[in-house]
Design a protein around this motif. Structure first.
Motif, PDB file in Angstrom:
ATOM      1  N   GLY A  40       0.723  -1.101   0.117  1.00 59.37           N
ATOM      2  CA  GLY A  40       0.007   0.106   0.103  1.00 59.37           C
ATOM      3  C   GLY A  40       0.840   1.227  -0.069  1.00 59.37           C
ATOM      4  N   PHE A  41       0.279   2.403  -0.103  1.00 63.39           N
ATOM      5  CA  PHE A  41       0.917   3.710  -0.297  1.00 63.39           C
ATOM      6  C   PHE A  41       0.073   4.705   0.611  1.00 63.39           C
ATOM      7  N   THR A  42       0.772   5.869   0.801  1.00 64.24           N
ATOM      8  CA  THR A  42       0.073   7.083   1.076  1.00 64.24           C
ATOM      9  C   THR A  42       1.011   8.083   0.194  1.00 64.24           C
ATOM     10  N   ILE A  43       0.458   9.072  -0.418  1.00 63.26           N
ATOM     11  CA  ILE A  43       0.910   9.813  -1.272  1.00 63.26           C
ATOM     12  C   ILE A  43       0.742  11.512  -1.166  1.00 63.26           C
ATOM     13  N   GLU A  44       1.376  12.266  -1.711  1.00 66.97           N
ATOM     14  CA  GLU A  44       1.196  13.654  -1.542  1.00 66.97           C
ATOM     15  C   GLU A  44       0.355  14.122  -2.617  1.00 66.97           C
ATOM     16  N   PRO A  45      -0.260  15.201  -2.457  1.00 66.62           N
ATOM     17  CA  PRO A  45      -1.285  15.822  -3.699  1.00 66.62           C
ATOM     18  C   PRO A  45      -0.295  16.063  -4.982  1.00 66.62           C
ATOM     19  N   GLY A  46      -0.853  15.626  -6.104  1.00 65.73           N
ATOM     20  CA  GLY A  46      -0.134  15.883  -7.365  1.00 65.73           C
ATOM     21  C   GLY A  46       0.835  14.703  -7.733  1.00 65.73           C
ATOM     22  N   THR A  47       0.681  13.660  -6.781  1.00 66.35           N
ATOM     23  CA  THR A  47       1.322  12.352  -7.289  1.00 66.35           C
ATOM     24  C   THR A  47       0.500  11.577  -8.185  1.00 66.35           C
ATOM     25  N   ASP A  48       0.949  10.776  -9.175  1.00 67.62           N
ATOM     26  CA  ASP A  48       0.334  10.026 -10.196  1.00 67.62           C
ATOM     27  C   ASP A  48       1.078   8.703 -10.460  1.00 67.62           C
ATOM     28  N   ALA A  49       0.400   7.697 -11.062  1.00 66.78           N
ATOM     29  CA  ALA A  49       1.199   6.521 -11.368  1.00 66.78           C
ATOM     30  C   ALA A  49       0.412   6.017 -12.223  1.00 66.78           C
ATOM     31  N   ILE A  50       0.854   4.955 -13.260  1.00 63.93           N
ATOM     32  CA  ILE A  50       0.286   4.010 -13.818  1.00 63.93           C
ATOM     33  C   ILE A  50       0.551   2.558 -13.230  1.00 63.93           C
ATOM     34  N   VAL A  51      -0.795   1.939 -13.307  1.00 70.33           N
ATOM     35  CA  VAL A  51      -0.653   0.605 -12.589  1.00 70.33           C
ATOM     36  C   VAL A  51      -1.159  -0.322 -13.688  1.00 70.33           C
TER      37      VAL A  51
END
Length: 170
Positions: A40-51
């Protein structure tokens, strides 16, 4: 079906966890997590990923074509040759486009594309330690994969025990 997962972080930062290990990351970052592994993860605003999620049976079919060991999680953040990061990004974007476009033959073209991406992860991870799973988690994962592979073969418990090199009581 059980799904393995590739996560390619394209922007931003956060904290990523696989089983009981955590890392602070910033893009570019990539992870590969086999099915059944807690992450799992916690992210900052503006973070993006391709899964990219891959069914375990599809992953098994391409295992001989990829450089990455598919039974262990991998996490690589921002280190390594920039050319390797660009190639991995291109591979992930090509997978994303192929899936999005859903053209005829997608089921044939996606597996080798995924194998290329997994090999790109292996190249970036070559200098990194593998993530050591707790022994019970690793054993449970091996058992689950054996059951998935052989449940129609009507294996007795003793056959699984022998394959795992364990006891009936795990």
């Amino acid at each position: 079906p059980q799904m393995a997962q590739v996560t390619f972080w394209t922007s931003g930062s956060g904290v990523y966890a696989i089983e009981d290990e955590t890392w602070t990351f910033s893009a570019p970052t990539v992870s590969f997590v086999p099915a059944g592994i807690v992450h799992g993860f916690t992210i900052e605003p503006g973070t993006d990923a391709i899964v990219v999620s891959v069914a375990e049976d599809a992953l098994a079919a391409i295992s001989g074509q990829a450089l990455l060991a598919l039974d262990q999680p991998v996490f690589v953040s921002g280190h390594g040759e920039p050319m390797l990061w660009r190639k991995l990004e291109q591979a992930i974007l090509a997978i994303q486009a192929e899936y999005r476009d859903a053209l005829p033959g997608m089921e044939t073209t996606l597996p080798p594309m995924i194998a290329v991406a997994l090999s790109g992860i292996a190249r970036l991870a070559s200098e990194r330690q593998t993530i050591a799973l707790p022994a019970p988690v690793a054993l449970a994962g091996r058992l689950r994969r054996l059951v998935d592979r052989h449940f129609r073969d009507d294996w007795p418990v003793e056959r699984y025990v022998a394959e795992l090199g364990s006891t009936r009581h795990l």
